[in-house]
Every structure is written in structure tokens, then in C-alpha cells.
Design an enzyme around this catalytic site. Structure first.
Site, PDB file in Angstrom:
ATOM      1  N   GLY A   1      21.134  -7.549 -16.469  1.00  0.00           N
ATOM      2  CA  GLY A   1      22.205  -7.855 -17.412  1.00  0.00           C
ATOM      3  C   GLY A   1      21.691  -8.134 -18.814  1.00  0.00           C
ATOM      4  O   GLY A   1      22.247  -7.636 -19.802  1.00  0.00           O
TER       5      GLY A   1
ATOM      6  N   SER B   1       4.766 -16.411  -3.254  1.00  0.00           N
ATOM      7  CA  SER B   1       4.629 -15.002  -3.629  1.00  0.00           C
ATOM      8  C   SER B   1       3.804 -14.170  -2.654  1.00  0.00           C
ATOM      9  O   SER B   1       2.786 -14.607  -2.132  1.00  0.00           O
ATOM     10  CB  SER B   1       3.988 -14.914  -5.003  1.00  0.00           C
ATOM     11  OG  SER B   1       3.593 -13.593  -5.247  1.00  0.00           O
TER      12      SER B   1
ATOM     13  N   ARG C   1       6.962  -6.112   3.621  1.00  0.00           N
ATOM     14  CA  ARG C   1       7.572  -7.391   3.989  1.00  0.00           C
ATOM     15  C   ARG C   1       8.270  -7.364   5.344  1.00  0.00           C
ATOM     16  O   ARG C   1       8.159  -8.314   6.117  1.00  0.00           O
ATOM     17  CB  ARG C   1       8.587  -7.785   2.916  1.00  0.00           C
ATOM     18  CG  ARG C   1       7.902  -8.087   1.621  1.00  0.00           C
ATOM     19  CD  ARG C   1       8.874  -8.335   0.511  1.00  0.00           C
ATOM     20  NE  ARG C   1       8.122  -8.735  -0.673  1.00  0.00           N
ATOM     21  CZ  ARG C   1       8.656  -8.955  -1.850  1.00  0.00           C
ATOM     22  NH1 ARG C   1       9.946  -8.811  -2.028  1.00  0.00           N
ATOM     23  NH2 ARG C   1       7.912  -9.327  -2.867  1.00  0.00           N
TER      24      ARG C   1
ATOM     25  N   ARG D   1      12.791  -3.374   0.497  1.00  0.00           N
ATOM     26  CA  ARG D   1      12.243  -3.282  -0.850  1.00  0.00           C
ATOM     27  C   ARG D   1      10.777  -3.673  -0.844  1.00  0.00           C
ATOM     28  O   ARG D   1      10.403  -4.669  -0.245  1.00  0.00           O
ATOM     29  CB  ARG D   1      13.010  -4.207  -1.794  1.00  0.00           C
ATOM     30  CG  ARG D   1      12.491  -4.154  -3.217  1.00  0.00           C
ATOM     31  CD  ARG D   1      13.315  -4.979  -4.165  1.00  0.00           C
ATOM     32  NE  ARG D   1      13.283  -6.396  -3.889  1.00  0.00           N
ATOM     33  CZ  ARG D   1      12.225  -7.184  -4.119  1.00  0.00           C
ATOM     34  NH1 ARG D   1      11.110  -6.675  -4.596  1.00  0.00           N
ATOM     35  NH2 ARG D   1      12.290  -8.468  -3.849  1.00  0.00           N
TER      36      ARG D   1
END
Lengths: 637, 250
Positions: free
Chosen positions: A45, A284, A330, A435
């Protein structure tokens, strides 16, 4: 409803060039005549608002936070991918494209992913020019590290605060436009409805969260960059105010919702400590560069980690996936952690955790180097758990982190409602069913800086848009129905807390539509969610009134939407009887427990059309065509 | 895991300009593993069950990076642990039977919106005045065409780590925003990308800071002491130097 993906013809490498050439343009002098409503100020955005403001459009930017700088992109830690090949290790645009399509388990659109890989190189240049302080090598050039699902070093980072630095870059560009008058800022506004006139998105209804007033804003196009729906699970790594409301209300006005069952469960999060928990904290993925994941070989081994000798530890990722080791994607890492815990070999008080151990890395490179690489993450872990990861291994468990599904968009990022464009995590298009790490920042900025400026111009330049004002009946109707929903929420006056409902919904979603899904479990969820929804509307307590800051009312509205949306997610998961990426149906697995796709029946995007609350939505299928990458069983061994 | 109970004195204020007061609450059976905000969540759940107005406070990421939260806890922004945001403070920092006073940031430039929520939009306007590199999307040269020494890059990152929470203002007896403003000026002023606008930037940002009604710096360092990201006040000296140079340049 017809799904036209508008993918340009020709070879994949030239599609985007071709689209940019064929797209209509808007003359610089005419741009200020167009009003663009941008909802959300995260990476997508903020970068869109800044770029469109720079081009001369009249941009209005809305966010729920007190400042646009607080959007949840800020919390992304690890990094952003780009096919720069600065490390001379064989990277290329095609390799990033290939890794992303494969990483997504062949459920993403090739053309979109190729464009993403192409744009990745410009994103890094753009951010460096803005003054983003990326990590550097001693020679002064940009540093890279590895992330899961890739065998090259292509991830750029700024300590463990990459999202923060990229967002502040986009935010500063946007604030420059605010000061120059190109962008008008509307903070503390929550979008509660989309206004559709003559089949086109022409405005929004927002609630001013300070005064409670319902405001209407008219425009020539609406851009939704409102993030994902991870908090439908209540506990997730998302911010506590993240929500699906804007996207869901747009869905109710005709925007198809695609692949809602594709949710990403991040393997390395700090485990739950109790019922009071309000959110989960991610550590992370970059930690897996140096940390080694293990559990005891023996079931129920309750010895402290330092007393478990090397020979009695199972470094299961290194054992099962020798070529990718701890850096498997992941979904694979999460599933293996769950399997180890289900097998009774989990660690910690709850038995729902695995170790992420830095002892070898500290011996190899020294504590100072590890501190430089991950210092802030280690500090955060220490603050939350009261344990020192320099001395004892971290305890990790998977948690909901990202949602690959979202509003359906075509190649131009336009939804099934003309004029409504969807950017970043809020759309569905680039990550397929899983992802890869460091790809979310890439996608958000790609959409905002380098895609929407061209595709929006095409829409504006090729569409007749008669002037509309907020006096139009469609605005009045949208405002009235929004008001009616608020009145209903305030009038229930029951004795159950909003958080209690959110927690219960999250529990249903996690138990039946979490890391492992079954036909029976999903059907149970389909019975329980409507029951919970009914209970909510009969017994929820929403104190206070509408006409001032009322966080209970805000939360209640979001939970109410989740009680509808959750059902759609479950339906999508039930429909897709294959496993792919983060969507794991227990009925569909390979003999060694990996996700087993069913390309013959499910090589499509599932786009759902709303039919009414509690009514079965209509499924539309966009077939996925693979011209470049041949879908195979994904292997990281 | 231990359980404690604590007494709370929390600032309640209906709206901007309305009178406020400290109201007593009790939080029983608080797990010491809870975060401070989770303790407040539990208090709020109790209030909501009774149909009473929940205590308004801000938070979002709850992992110390968005800068939304921020409470004055027993007179100190973000409470007793250094280098920590309010959301990352845990109840293990308190003892059974403690009385905890919770107030909003207090500064003229941060008016109270409700209870513990304040308006920090002045910070956005300071950034809008010059906290950027004027560079439009597109046309950037290759990221590696401009080598920047690791030391400079790291020093810039130390300053860029600011989360815009406003703790520095809340801790300062003058309610000055020097630490916030100087952090951005130093981040960009250290980097080659920030040089072309270095002197116009410092003047515009400092002037905006003054126009917002923040106070002046009397060099006591309370801002640095409470900053959750431990940003150094050395940037303030740099801000002054650049401002003076800008004045000499005219």
C-alpha cells in the site's frame, strides 16, 4: 462470474514487456483528475501510494493504525530476495522464477511469478536509492544470505529488521508525497464496505476510529493492500489488529476469494506458554542458516539439552534432506517438527517444541559473529522466554504466519470487480500453495512500485468512468448497511467476551484446518463454526458506544467477519482433497509423509463467489498452465 | 511458572480535553510468563464481561517493532527493563503484591485521545518535512554501484532502527523530540544517498519539530535511557552541527 486471467501471450520472459507496451497510458496532465483510494499502508500500500502520488494521481491513503509506519510489514525480519547474482553462485531471474514456482508446489501462476522475479532486481536498486541501510560486506557492497528452498545466496537484509527498513523507505517516500499534496493521509480509518456503481468499484465506507463517524470516499479505483487473514487462527505471528475485514467485505460485494486454504505455517516460532497468550512471535528463518534443528532420538527424553549426547540427538532435517538440510522450505520444516512432536520426541514443558541449536555455529565463527547476525532476535527470544540462546538451544514450534490465498486478481492485479485492485498479501497470485522465505517483501514492493503504476493506468485509460459523488444511492446504501451491522453488534449486550469467541474460533481452525487436515475434521469444523457464529450474535458483549474510540467494537466487527470467513477457508480445504505446499490433507501423502499433489484434478486456482452468509459459495476454476516448469513431486532431498 | 497478583492504578480519560483520573483495579492470578499487555487484556476481559468500557491502549505487532504500544509504568516509559518496548515487558519483572501505576505518554504535542492512547501524528509530519531521500520510483542505478563502508552502513542502521514510539518524548521533562528527529537526520546524513538534501532536511525537520510544540533539549539523556531501541543521543549533537552549518550556508 468469468475468470479471465489476462495473461499476455508469448514467451514467459517477454510477457511483461509486451503487457507494458500494450497497456494504455494516462497523460501526465490528466492524472490529477483521477482519485485513487489506497487501503492499507504496508509495503504494498505505501509503495503504491508513493509511486502513484509521484506520477501525479490524486491519492487518498487509509490505514487503521495511528501512523502508516506501523503496518505489519514492519515486523518482517529476515530479508528480501532478488535475482542479482551478486554472489556469483549461478542465480538468475529464471532460477528465482523456477525456485518460486517449485516452492509454491506448482500452484502459482507462471506469468505472475516470472514478472515478480524480473522486478526483484529493480526493488533492491530502488530501496538502496531511498537510503535503506542494507547489510554490507567490508568492501562496501551489499551482503546476501541464504533462505529456505534455494541453493543460492540471494537474500538481502538489514539485520533482523528488513521489513522495518523497507517499510520505512516506502513510508518516507509516501510522507514526502503527503507533504507535497499528492497523497492525503487518513489514519485510524477502518474500511467497512466497498461501494460498487454500475459494476465498478467507485468508493469505500470507512469508520473514523476516533470519532466513530462513518465516512464515505468516492474515487476512480480502489486498491486493497490490507494484508492476510492469519488471525482467523487467533494465535499467529500477525499483529493483533490484522484482519480480513476489508477483503471480506469486498468479497461480499462481488470479489472472488481464491485459495483461502493456502496458509503458511512458519516452522520457527516461540512456543505457546499459556491460555493468556495473545500472539506468537516468529524467529526469522535466517536463523536456520546457522542453527541446527534437532530432537532427542528417544521418546519422552526429558533430560536438559546439554545432557543429551551428540549420539542421542536426531538432526532430522539434515538426516532426511541432505542437500537442503536445515534450509528446506517452511512447509516441509513445519510438518517435520509436528511429526517429531507427534512421535513423542518434542521438548520443553509442553512437549510441543523442537530445538534450534547454535552451539556448533558459535564454536565455528564465535559468539560475536552470531551476535552481529542475529543479536536482536536472540534478545527478543531471551525477553520472551527468559532463556539465553547463546547458552541453551532455542525451543521452536510452528505457527500460522502468512496466507497465500486472498482475493482473486488477474495479471493486472484487478479483482473480479472492475476497478478493485488487490496488492500484496491480500491477493492470491504469486506464491501458490507455499511461500518461500524472503518472498513476501519482494511481492509487496513489486506490486506497489512496479506493477500497479502500469496496470492501473491501463484500467483508467481504457475505462469510461463518469463522475460519481458520495451522494449516490450506492454510497447511502453501503453506509446504511454498515451502520446497521454496528447497531446490531452494540445491541446484543450479552455476557461473553469478544476475545473468548476469537480464541474459540482459532481453536477450531487450528485443530481442524491447521497443519494437518482430514475430511472428517473439516466437516466437524463446518458444523462448529456456524454454531459459534450464532452464539456470537446472541451472547457477545460489546461495551461502549459507536461515537468514540471503541476498541471492543473494532475487534467485534473483525471477529464477526472471521466467523464467516473461517467457513470459506474450511470449505476450500475440504474441496481440495490433494495435499500441496502448506495445505496438507492426511489422505494425500507420499509413503515418506510428503505432500502428494493431484495435478490431474487440482491444477487450478479455486475462486469462490459469495452467495450469502451460511450459504454454499460457488466455485470457479482458473486452470493453471505450466509452459516453462514441469510440475514434478517436489524434492529437497 | 509462577502466579502473582498486582494492584493497578490506571489513567482513565473519556476523550481529548476531558478530565482524567487514576482508577484502581486488581489483576489476580497473573502468570509471570504473561506479557504486560496480556495482563491488561485479562483485566479488560473482566471489564467487558461486566459490560464496562474496556481500558483503551494501543498495541499491534506485540513483538517490539511497530512502535504502537507505549505506556508510562511506575513513572518510567516502558517500565523497569531497559531497551524494551511495553509489549515486550513481561510480568516476571514484577513481584506479588506490587502496585503498578499506568499512564499515557504526557506531552503537549501528544494529546490524549482516550485513556492510555495518545495522538502521535506530529511524528509523521516531522518525517514529511524532510525525513526522506527525494527519489521517485524507477530509474535507480544498480544497488552495488555505490559502495558504502560497513561501518557507515552499520552506524546508519543503528539510527534507522527507531520505531517512532515516542518514549523519548515521554521521558523528557521538556517533552522534546530531539532523539526521534535526530535519529532520522543521522541515518540519512551518514549515507551518501542523503547528502544532496542534508542541510535543507535538517532545517525543515527541526523547524517542523518546533512548530509541533515539542520542547527543547537540556541534554539530560533520559530519552536515550528509555529508548527501547537504545538509540544514542550522539545524533542530537550531529543534528545541531548540521543545523548550524545550514544556517551558515544560508
Amino acid at each position: 462470474m468469468k475468470l479471465d486471467s489476462k495473461i499476455p501471450s508469448g514467451p514467459v520472459a517477454s510477457k511483461w514487456d509486451r503487457a507494458r507496451f500494450e497497456n494504455k497510458l494516462v497523460n501526465p496532465a490528466n492524472r490529477r483528475k483521477f482519485t485513487i483510494l489506497v487501503v492499507g499502508t504496508g509495503l504494498a500500500g505505501a509503495s503504491a501510494a508513493a509511486s502513484l502520488g509521484e506520477q501525479g494521481y490524486n491519492v487518498k491513503s487509509f490505514c487503521i493504525q495511528d501512523s502508516p509506519r506501523r503496518a505489519h510489514s514492519i515486523a518482517a525480519q529476515g530479508g528480501i530476495n532478488a535475482a542479482k547474482n551478486y554472489q556469483n553462485d549461478g542465480d538468475s531471474i529464471y532460477r528465482l522464477f523456477y525456485d518460486t514456482v517449485k516452492g509454491g508446489d506448482y500452484r502459482a501462476r507462471e506469468a505472475n511469478v516470472y514478472r515478480l522475479a524480473q522486478s526483484s532486481v529493480s526493488i533492491i536498486d530502488q530501496c538502496v536509492a531511498q537510503g535503506v541501510p542494507f547489510a554490507r560486506e567490508y568492501g562496501g557492497l551489499l551482503d546476501n544470505r541464504s533462505f529456505g528452498g534455494s541453493q543460492v545466496e540471494r537474500t538481502f537484509y538489514a539485520r533482523g529488521q528488513t521489513g522495518q527498513q523497507l517499510l520505512l523507505g516506502a513510508y518516507s517516500s509516501m510522507m514526502r508525497q503527503v507533504a507535497d499534496g499528492g497523497v492525503t493521509l487518513y489514519p485510524r480509518r477502518e474500511m467497512l464496505d466497498l461501494v460498487v456503481i454500475d459494476g465498478k468499484a467507485r468508493g469505500i465506507v470507512v469508520r473514523n476510529l476516533i470519532t466513530g463517524e462513518l465516512e464515505t470516499h468516492a474515487g476512480d479505483a480502489v486498491l486493497l493492500a490490507t494484508g492476510g487473514y492469519g488471525t482467523v487462527y487467533y494465535l499467529s505471528t500477525n499483529a493483533v489488529n490484522s484482519n480480513v475485514t476489508a477483503a471480506w467485505r469486498a468479497h461480499k460485494r462481488g470479489a472472488a476469494f481464491a485459495n483461502p486454504c493456502y496458509t503458511q505455517i512458519h516452522p520457527t516460532c516461540i512456543p505457546v506458554s499459556g491460555e493468556h497468550q495473545s500472539k506468537l512471535t516468529l524467529m526469522s528463518e535466517s536463523l536456520r542458516n546457522d542453527g541446527r534443528v534437532w530432537v532427542p532420538k528417544k521418546q519422552g527424553d526429558s533430560r536438559p539439552p546439554e545432557q543429551i549426547p551428540e549420539s542421542e540427538r536426531d538432526y532430522y532435517l539434515e538426516r532426511k534432506y541432505p542437500s537442503f538440510g536445515n534450509l528446506v522450505p517452511r512447509d516441509v520444516a513445519s510438518r517435520n517438527a509436528k511429526q517429531a512432536c507427534d512421535d513423542g520426541r518434542g521438548v520443553g514443558e509442553s512437549g510441543l517444541a523442537v530445538y534450534l541449536d547454535f552451539a556448533d555455529a558459535i564454536t565455528r565463527v564465535g559468539e560475536d559473529v552470531i551476535r552481529m547476525r542475529y543479536g536482536n532476535l536472540f534478545d527478543m527470544y531471551n525477553r520472551i522466554t527468559d532463556e539465553d540462546p547463546y547458552k541453551v538451544p532455542m525451543r521452536m514450534y510452528p505457527a500460522i504466519h502468512y496466507t497465500m490465498g486472498g482475493l482473486w486478481v488477474d495479471y493486472n492485479l484487478q479483482s473480479t470487480v472492475p476497478g478493485l485492485h488487490v496488492l500484496g498479501e491480500a491477493n492470491f497470485s504469486d506464491h501458490g500453495a507455499n511461500r518461500l522465505g524472503a518472498s513476501a517483501l519482494m511481492q509487496g514492493l513489486c506490486d506497489g512500485y512496479f506493477v500497479i503504476p502500469y496496470t492501473l493506468a491501463h484500467y483508467l485509460g481504457s475505462t469510461t468512468l463518469p463522475a460519481v459523488s458520495t451522494d449516490h444511492d450506492a454510497f447511502k446504501e453501503a453506509k446504511a448497511s454498515t451502520q446497521a451491522r454496528i447497531n446490531t453488534l452494540l445491541s446484543v449486550k450479552g455476557n461473553q467476551t469478544i476475545r473468548g469467541f476469537h480464541r474459540k474460533l482459532g481453536r477450531i481452525m487450528w485443530d481442524y484446518a491447521g497443519m494437518a487436515r482430514t475430511d472428517a475434521g473439516l466437516r466437524t469444523a463446518l458444523e462448529e463454526i456456524p454454531k459459534l457464529r450464532e452464539e456470537f450474535w446472541n451472547t457477545v458483549s460489546v461495551p461502549g458506544d459507536q461515537n468514540n474510540l471503541n476498541q471492543s467494537l473494532e475487534h467485534a466487527g473483525r471477529v464477526a467477519d472471521y466467523l464467516e470467513f473461517g467457513e470459506l477457508l474450511v470449505r476450500d480445504a475440504l474441496n481440495r482433497t490433494e495435499s500441496c505446499g502448506g495445505h496438507f490433507r492426511e489422505e494425500s501423502q507420499t509413503p515418506d509423509g510428503e505432500a502428494q499433489r493431484d495435478d490431474e484434478h487440482f491444477s487450478y486456482v479455486a475462486a469462490w463467489e459469495f452467495q450469502g452468509v451460511g450459504k454454499e459459495p460457488v466455485l470457479h476454476k482458473e486452470p493453471l498452465v505450466f509452459e516453462e516448469v514441469h510440475p514434478t513431486q517436489r524434492s529437497y532431498k | 511458572m509462577a502466579t502473582i497478583s498486582v494492584k493497578l492504578k490506571i489513567w482513565r480519560q473519556d476523550g481529548p480535553g476531558k478530565p482524567g483520573r487514576l482508577v484502581d483495579y486488581t489483576a489476580d492470578t497473573v502468570s509471570t510468563d504473561m506479557s504486560f499487555l496480556e495482563m491488561l487484556d485479562v483485566v479488560n476481559e473482566g471489564l467487558i464481561k461486566k459490560g464496562e468500557d474496556a481500558i483503551a491502549f494501543e498495541s499491534d505487532c506485540r513483538e517490539g517493532i511497530c512502535g504502537a504500544c507505549g505506556l508510562v509504568i511506575n513513572g518510567v516509559p516502558n517500565g523497569p527493563v531497559r531497551g524494551t518496548t511495553t509489549c515486550q515487558l513481561h510480568m516476571r519483572s514484577f513481584k506479588h503484591g506490587d502496585t503498578i501505576t499506568i499512564e499515557p505518554w504526557r506531552a503537549k504535542a501528544f494529546p490524549v485521545v482516550k485513556d492510555l492512547v495518545v495522538d502521535r501524528s506530529a511524528f509523521d509530519r516531522i518525517i514529511g518535512a524532510g525525513g526522506y531521500v527525494s527519489f521517485n520510483t524507477g530509474g535507480a542505478p544498480d544497488g552495488n554501484c555505490l559502495p558504502i563502508s560497513k561501518d557507515v552502513s552499520e552506524a546508519a542502521m543503528d539510527m534507522a532502527a527507531c520505531i517512532g514510539c515516542g518514549s523519548c518524548v515521554a521521558a523528557c521533562k521538556n517533552a522534546a523530540a530531539h532523539l526521534f528527529t535526530s535519529a532520522k537526520i543521522t541515518h540519512l546524513g551518514l549515507l551518501p544517498q542523503g547528502q544532496p538534501e542534508r542541510y535543507t532536511r535538517v532545517v525543515r525537520m527541526v523547524d517542523q519539530m518546533d512548530a509541533e510544540g515539542f520542547g527543547n533539549c537540556s541534554n539530560e539523556g533520559e530519552c536515550e535511557a528509555v529508548c527501547p531501541k537504545e538509540i544514542s543521543i550522539s545524533g542530537i549533537a550531529r543534528m545541531y552541527r548540521d543545523y548550524q552549518k545550514a544556517a551558515l550556508k544560508g
